[in-house]
Design a protein around this motif. Structure first.
Motif, PDB file in Angstrom:
ATOM      1  N   THR A  61       0.881  -1.278   0.173  1.00  0.00           N
ATOM      2  CA  THR A  61      -0.153   0.248   0.207  1.00  0.00           C
ATOM      3  C   THR A  61       1.056   1.244  -0.284  1.00  0.00           C
ATOM      4  O   THR A  61       0.408   2.626  -0.189  1.00  0.00           O
ATOM      5  CB  THR A  61      -0.697   0.128   1.254  1.00  0.00           C
ATOM      6  OG1 THR A  61      -0.653   0.102   2.373  1.00  0.00           O
ATOM      7  CG2 THR A  61      -1.770  -0.841   1.158  1.00  0.00           C
ATOM      8  N   GLY A  62       2.221   0.980   0.322  1.00  0.00           N
ATOM      9  CA  GLY A  62       3.152   2.449   0.271  1.00  0.00           C
ATOM     10  C   GLY A  62       2.429   2.890   1.961  1.00  0.00           C
ATOM     11  O   GLY A  62       3.511   4.371   2.410  1.00  0.00           O
ATOM     12  N   PHE A  63       1.514   2.484   2.475  1.00  0.00           N
ATOM     13  CA  PHE A  63       1.505   3.866   3.656  1.00  0.00           C
ATOM     14  C   PHE A  63       2.618   2.775   4.949  1.00  0.00           C
ATOM     15  O   PHE A  63       2.384   1.426   5.244  1.00  0.00           O
ATOM     16  CB  PHE A  63       0.083   3.823   4.492  1.00  0.00           C
ATOM     17  CG  PHE A  63      -0.147   3.767   5.238  1.00  0.00           C
ATOM     18  CD1 PHE A  63       0.073   5.385   5.463  1.00  0.00           C
ATOM     19  CD2 PHE A  63      -0.250   3.223   6.743  1.00  0.00           C
ATOM     20  CE1 PHE A  63      -0.138   5.877   6.627  1.00  0.00           C
ATOM     21  CE2 PHE A  63      -0.540   4.197   7.936  1.00  0.00           C
ATOM     22  CZ  PHE A  63      -0.505   5.358   7.790  1.00  0.00           C
ATOM     23  N   SER A  64       3.885   3.672   5.026  1.00  0.00           N
ATOM     24  CA  SER A  64       4.339   3.536   6.471  1.00  0.00           C
ATOM     25  C   SER A  64       3.580   3.082   7.971  1.00  0.00           C
ATOM     26  O   SER A  64       3.071   3.742   8.261  1.00  0.00           O
ATOM     27  CB  SER A  64       5.476   4.323   6.464  1.00  0.00           C
ATOM     28  OG  SER A  64       5.941   4.675   5.441  1.00  0.00           O
ATOM     29  N   ALA A  65       4.129   1.880   8.115  1.00  0.00           N
ATOM     30  CA  ALA A  65       3.388   2.209   9.828  1.00  0.00           C
ATOM     31  C   ALA A  65       4.339   1.110  10.874  1.00  0.00           C
ATOM     32  O   ALA A  65       5.626   0.496  10.573  1.00  0.00           O
ATOM     33  CB  ALA A  65       1.745   1.326   9.242  1.00  0.00           C
ATOM     34  N   THR A  66       4.033   1.143  12.069  1.00  0.00           N
ATOM     35  CA  THR A  66       4.654   0.092  13.623  1.00  0.00           C
ATOM     36  C   THR A  66       3.739  -0.444  13.406  1.00  0.00           C
ATOM     37  O   THR A  66       4.458  -1.498  14.299  1.00  0.00           O
ATOM     38  CB  THR A  66       5.650   1.242  14.786  1.00  0.00           C
ATOM     39  OG1 THR A  66       4.286   2.015  14.843  1.00  0.00           O
ATOM     40  CG2 THR A  66       7.133   2.415  13.402  1.00  0.00           C
ATOM     41  N   ASP A  67       2.661  -0.657  13.237  1.00  0.00           N
ATOM     42  CA  ASP A  67       1.760  -1.179  13.623  1.00  0.00           C
ATOM     43  C   ASP A  67       0.125  -1.757  13.315  1.00  0.00           C
ATOM     44  O   ASP A  67       0.299  -0.499  12.743  1.00  0.00           O
ATOM     45  CB  ASP A  67       1.214  -1.492  15.714  1.00  0.00           C
ATOM     46  CG  ASP A  67       0.860  -2.620  16.197  1.00  0.00           C
ATOM     47  OD1 ASP A  67       0.930  -3.803  15.732  1.00  0.00           O
ATOM     48  OD2 ASP A  67       0.228  -2.472  16.994  1.00  0.00           O
TER      49      ASP A  67
END
Length: 371
Positions: free
Chosen positions: A226-232
């Motif tokens: 998705t290209g969306f950066s996340a940590t959780d």
């Protein structure tokens, strides 16, 4: 809902301080803590709830409550439970699927429940009503409606139904096979799954409700970045939550207000909250912020624990201090120390208060250890 849960740590509360607490043996017989032998479980560890049943690690073993017609609680029968009952299965991590369950103990995967779609990964379609060793080793686990996932050797493996593209691979549907995606976490939603790979959210499955982005409603049969950066990440039935830059972002279905914000439902947008933990129920969302549970969503039966019913479209503070929260279908459990609290619809006894009546509990009420 249906996600990897770290567990195994026995929390607070002592037998001497709570001599009137009641516990349940695997046979369902009650006894008082004052009569218990030394070492009896005095508090709950991790929790994970599915649609109409919930699992907890208590004293190092898997306990269950709620609907059990398919043996998902691993108790050796198909009788539903109205109070927390010990299956005797040792576990370090648990994952509750809609009709099946996973437990990890010392790296070995144990399974129970419906297996009509091969979701137990046993190489067959034979269901189980007691925990069995799958013969599979894993590092983490996630369980959805009819599809299961593990992390093994740094990759996502899958088994079960592929009717909505969730296997993200070809081949057998009755045994775990790698999808080829390297990941650090995988979670199972209703008809989709998410994974964290190289710091971004990947998705697979149905996209009609945009649970990981707008793909024109076309089912994705292979993992997409998705290209969306996340940590959780966490996944509900049709919506998703993520922590990015320390803030809670949401996406997907918002008819019931579960995104907790305004704006486009098919885009990852911030709620403004900075949570330490996030959780997605079927129709609701939860976050722990500064030690208390915040919630948004359908709230049809008071499952947000706010003392009322009716949709809440902006996250509201329940004021309940908690270390963990897990949501199912119109109900939720919270854990503070070794105590468990529940709120919402009590169908199939899933609130664990011993009544088994379809009533609504509008505020989080302690149900374990028995007050």
């Amino acid at each position: 809902m249906k996600h990897m849960v770290l567990g195994g740590l026995l929390m607070a509360a002592t037998l001497t301080a709570h001599a009137d607490f009641q516990y349940r043996t695997p046979m369902g017989m009650a006894f008082n803590a004052s009569e218990a032998v030394a070492g009896a479980p005095a508090g709950a560890g991790s929790i994970d709830c599915a649609e109409n049943s919930c699992l907890a690690i208590i004293g190092g073993t898997v306990w269950g409550v709620g609907y059990n017609v398919d043996g998902r609680l691993g108790l050796g029968d198909t009788d539903s439970r109205y109070e927390w009952t010990d299956s005797g299965q040792p576990a370090d991590k648990i994952a509750a699927g809609e009709r099946f369950s996973y437990a990890l103990h010392q790296g070995k995967l144990y399974v129970t429940g419906t297996n009509s779609s091969g979701e137990l990964g046993l190489g067959n379609a034979t269901s189980q009503n007691a925990w069995v060793d799958s013969g599979v080793t894993a590092d983490d686990i996630a369980a959805g409606i009819h599809t299961g996932y593990i992390l093994k050797d740094g990759e996502v493996w899958s088994t079960g139904s592929n009717s909505w593209g969730g296997l993200a691979r070809n081949g057998s549907q009755t045994e775990f096979i790698t999808t080829g995606l390297s990941a650090t976490k995988v979670v199972a939603g209703g008809y989709f799954a998410l994974a964290l790979s190289n710091g971004t959210v990947w998705g697979v499955g149905m996209t009609s409700q945009h649970p990981f982005g707008n793909y024109g409603g076309v089912t994705q049969n292979a993992w997409v970045d998705t290209g969306f950066s996340a940590t959780d990440i966490e996944a509900g039935k049709y919506h998703s939550l993520a922590i990015s830059g320390g803030e809670l972002y949401t996406i997907g279905r918002n008819t019931e207000g579960m995104l907790g914000r305004t704006g486009a439902a098919d885009q990852w947008l911030s709620t403004g909250l900075q949570p330490s933990m996030i959780e997605a129920g079927d129709w609701d969302s939860y976050a722990i912020v500064n030690g208390t549970i915040w919630a948004a969503g359908a709230n049809s039966y008071g499952e947000l624990g706010l003392g009322s019913t009716g949709a809440i479209s902006t996250f509201a503070d329940t004021l309940l201090e908690a270390d963990e929260v897990s949501g199912g279908s119109y109900y939720a459990f919270a854990r503070k120390g070794g105590a468990l609290y529940s709120a919402g619809r009590d169908s199939f006894g899933k609130l664990g208060n011993g009544t088994g009546t379809s009533v609504s509990i509008l505020t989080f009420t302690q149900v374990y250890p028995t007050p």
